[in-house]
Design an enzyme around this catalytic site. Structure first.
Site, mmCIF file in Angstrom:
data_model
loop_
_atom_site.group_PDB
_atom_site.id
_atom_site.type_symbol
_atom_site.label_atom_id
_atom_site.label_comp_id
_atom_site.label_asym_id
_atom_site.label_seq_id
_atom_site.Cartn_x
_atom_site.Cartn_y
_atom_site.Cartn_z
ATOM 1 N N GLU A 1 0.799 -1.228 0.000
ATOM 2 C CA GLU A 1 0.000 0.000 0.000
ATOM 3 C C GLU A 1 0.835 1.283 0.000
ATOM 4 O O GLU A 1 0.777 2.074 0.957
ATOM 5 C CB GLU A 1 -0.963 0.017 1.201
ATOM 6 C CG GLU A 1 -1.869 -1.209 1.276
ATOM 7 C CD GLU A 1 -2.867 -1.141 2.435
ATOM 8 O OE1 GLU A 1 -2.794 -0.207 3.235
ATOM 9 O OE2 GLU A 1 -3.724 -2.029 2.512
ATOM 10 N N GLU B 1 -5.291 -8.684 1.184
ATOM 11 C CA GLU B 1 -5.965 -8.258 2.418
ATOM 12 C C GLU B 1 -7.437 -8.021 2.129
ATOM 13 O O GLU B 1 -7.795 -7.461 1.076
ATOM 14 C CB GLU B 1 -5.411 -6.927 2.965
ATOM 15 C CG GLU B 1 -4.061 -7.023 3.588
ATOM 16 C CD GLU B 1 -3.592 -5.695 4.185
ATOM 17 O OE1 GLU B 1 -4.440 -4.861 4.568
ATOM 18 O OE2 GLU B 1 -2.376 -5.506 4.253
HETATM 19 O O1 IFM Z 1 -4.045 -2.843 9.355
HETATM 20 C C1 IFM Z 1 -4.022 -2.360 8.048
HETATM 21 C C2 IFM Z 1 -2.870 -2.962 7.279
HETATM 22 O O2 IFM Z 1 -1.650 -2.699 7.899
HETATM 23 C C3 IFM Z 1 -2.808 -2.408 5.880
HETATM 24 N N1 IFM Z 1 -4.090 -2.474 5.221
HETATM 25 C C4 IFM Z 1 -5.254 -2.041 5.943
HETATM 26 C C5 IFM Z 1 -5.302 -2.681 7.321
HETATM 27 C C6 IFM Z 1 -6.547 -2.214 8.078
HETATM 28 O O3 IFM Z 1 -6.530 -0.830 8.229
#
Ligand code: IFM
Length: 449
Positions: A180, A357
């Site tokens: 990200e 994710e």
């Molecule tokens: O916890 C975070 C993660 O580190 C990166 N993506 C989003 C998640 C939730 O906010």
């Protein structure tokens, strides 16, 4: 049979979505959010140590000093992962644990930690999916040269990638450069709510370019070193919905999508920055940079949580939130995952995708040894259906990682927000499987039957 087991068994029978048998099922974490042991084993401080220790930055003054104490509990945590029946685990390396300053000397104790972690996963039949940079830049690089504002940091990152690639590249199932980069650039350098806490648009633009450059240089360095693992990057993405039919809302949605999604996709897949962002180009692009950034990817990781709701009016038209919101206040919009995947599949020539994710924060509590988390279960099921729909429409997705294995340090929200399948009692470090974990465990098993 306990009540919790009955819940998961009855829920599984009503969820009939099936995925290819080769599909990878996993859970994800990141180093600073779970490891703790911030000043142990020769680890140097990262920008998140410095930021979280600054008063007023993180809810309740929480820090990652101890987090889930995974650095000391990694073996039982790997047993926990294995107990979930998943075949894959996504983790990140703390750069300052393996190279305390981000340049110069390596820390053998830190390298050994990840070496053992990877072997421990393989011994349990779990494929390691490694991420190199999940936001915890060595503080020494911030102090020396303002971190990602400096072009040199991209070259230091490539050196670090090569070192980790040489060490683990023949044992891990994949290596992602960044997690990200939008978050690092925008939340860290434009909005100032994440480390390093800057608020400046030209800085954000420079940082985003150096992150992309570092990604390209890292892929080149790892490939030149003969690293065998598939190489890629993880991007957080959302489709953007105009709040109304108005031209202004449509244009805003287009701009938000360009800033969030296309800003990273176009350099990587088309060797250019996108138009319609309402932003100037970064002022630090040098000749050849776009070629360096656009290295071929072996895979693309997508993190999806919610959509962008674009309203240009004051006050804004609220999102419908018809399927509810998470404890983060994020709208549950499963269809957005299908829309997003179909959109990028249409617009770019993509390598295989992993959903690296996807997850839901809920205010979970343990009662009589159980955690009932119906919101998370509904979120998971609706998003798995949405994912399956995108695959049925032709998008090549190879795996899914729930975020997160366990409750952990949720950045500026500290420990107040819980994303885990596993509940963590931070006072005792006791782990308790939530009902969603019991469900996921049975669901994953059913997919292999
Ligand atoms: O916890 C975070 C993660 O580190 C990166 N993506 C989003 C998640 C939730 O906010």
């Amino acid at each position: 049979m306990t009540a919790a087991m009955r819940t998961s068994a009855s829920v599984i029978s009503t969820f009939d979505t099936t995925f290819p048998v080769t599909f990878r099922w996993g859970v994800a974490t990141s180093a600073y959010q779970i490891e703790g042991a911030a000043a142990q084993g020769g680890r140097g401080p990262s920008i998140w140590d410095a930021f979280s220790h600054r008063p007023g930055t993180v809810v309740n003054g929480d820090t990652g000093d101890v987090a889930c104490d995974h650095y000391h509990r990694w073996e039982s945590d790997l047993d926990l992962i294995q107990s979930l029946n998943v075949d894959s685990y996504r983790f990140s390396v703390s750069w300052s644990r393996v190279q305390p300053q981000g340049y110069g000397a390596w820390n053998q104790t830190g390298l050994d930690f990840y070496d053992r972690l990877v072997d421990g996963l393989l011994a349990r039949g779990i494929s390691p999916f490694m991420t190199l940079f999940h936001w915890d830049l060595p503080q020494a690089l911030q102090d020396k040269q303002e971190g990602w504002e400096a072009r040199d940091t991209a070259y230091r990152f490539a050196e670090y990638a090569e070192r980790m690639g040489r060490l683990l590249g023949d044992r891990v199932a994949s290596i992602a450069t960044h997690n990200e980069p939008w978050v690092v650039a925008v939340l860290g350098n434009e909005q100032g709510i994440f480390a390093p806490g800057k608020k400046d648009v030209p800085t954000m633009l420079r940082v985003s370019h150096n992150l992309l450059l570092g990604h390209g240089l890292a892929l080149q360095a790892m490939r030149a070193a003969g690293v065998k693992a598939p190489l890629g990057i993880v991007l957080n993405q959302s489709p953007a919905t105009p709040a109304t039919e108005s031209e202004a809302d449509k244009q805003l949605a287009e701009q938000e999508y360009a800033r969030f999604v296309r800003w990273y996709m176009e350099p990587i897949f088309c060797k250019r920055y996108p138009d319609k962002t309402g932003r100037p180009l970064p002022d630090n692009i040098e000749a050849g940079d776009m070629d360096t950034i656009a290295q071929p990817l072996d895979f693309l990781g997508i993190n999806y949580y919610t959509r962008i709701w674009a309203s240009s009016s004051t006050p804004p038209v609220p999102a419908p939130n018809k399927d509810g919101v998470s404890d983060m206040g994020w709208e549950n919009y499963a269809q957005g995952l299908t829309e997003l995947l179909q959109g990028i599949h249409r617009d770019y020539t993509l390598p295989p995708i992993y959903i690296t994710e996807n997850g839901f924060a809920e205010a979970d509590t343990v009662a009589h040894g159980h955690v009932n988390d119906p919101g998370r279960l509904a979120y998971m099921q609706s998003h798995l259906r949405a994912l399956r729909a995108a695959m049925a429409a032709g998008v090549d997705v190879r795996g899914f990682f729930y975020w997160s294995l366990m409750d952990n340090f949720e950045w500026a929200s500290g420990y107040a927000k819980r994303f885990g399948l596993v509940h963590v009692d931070y006072a005792t470090q006791q782990r308790t499987l939530k009902n969603s974990a019991l469900w996921y465990r049975e669901f994953v098993k059913s997919q292999r039957a």
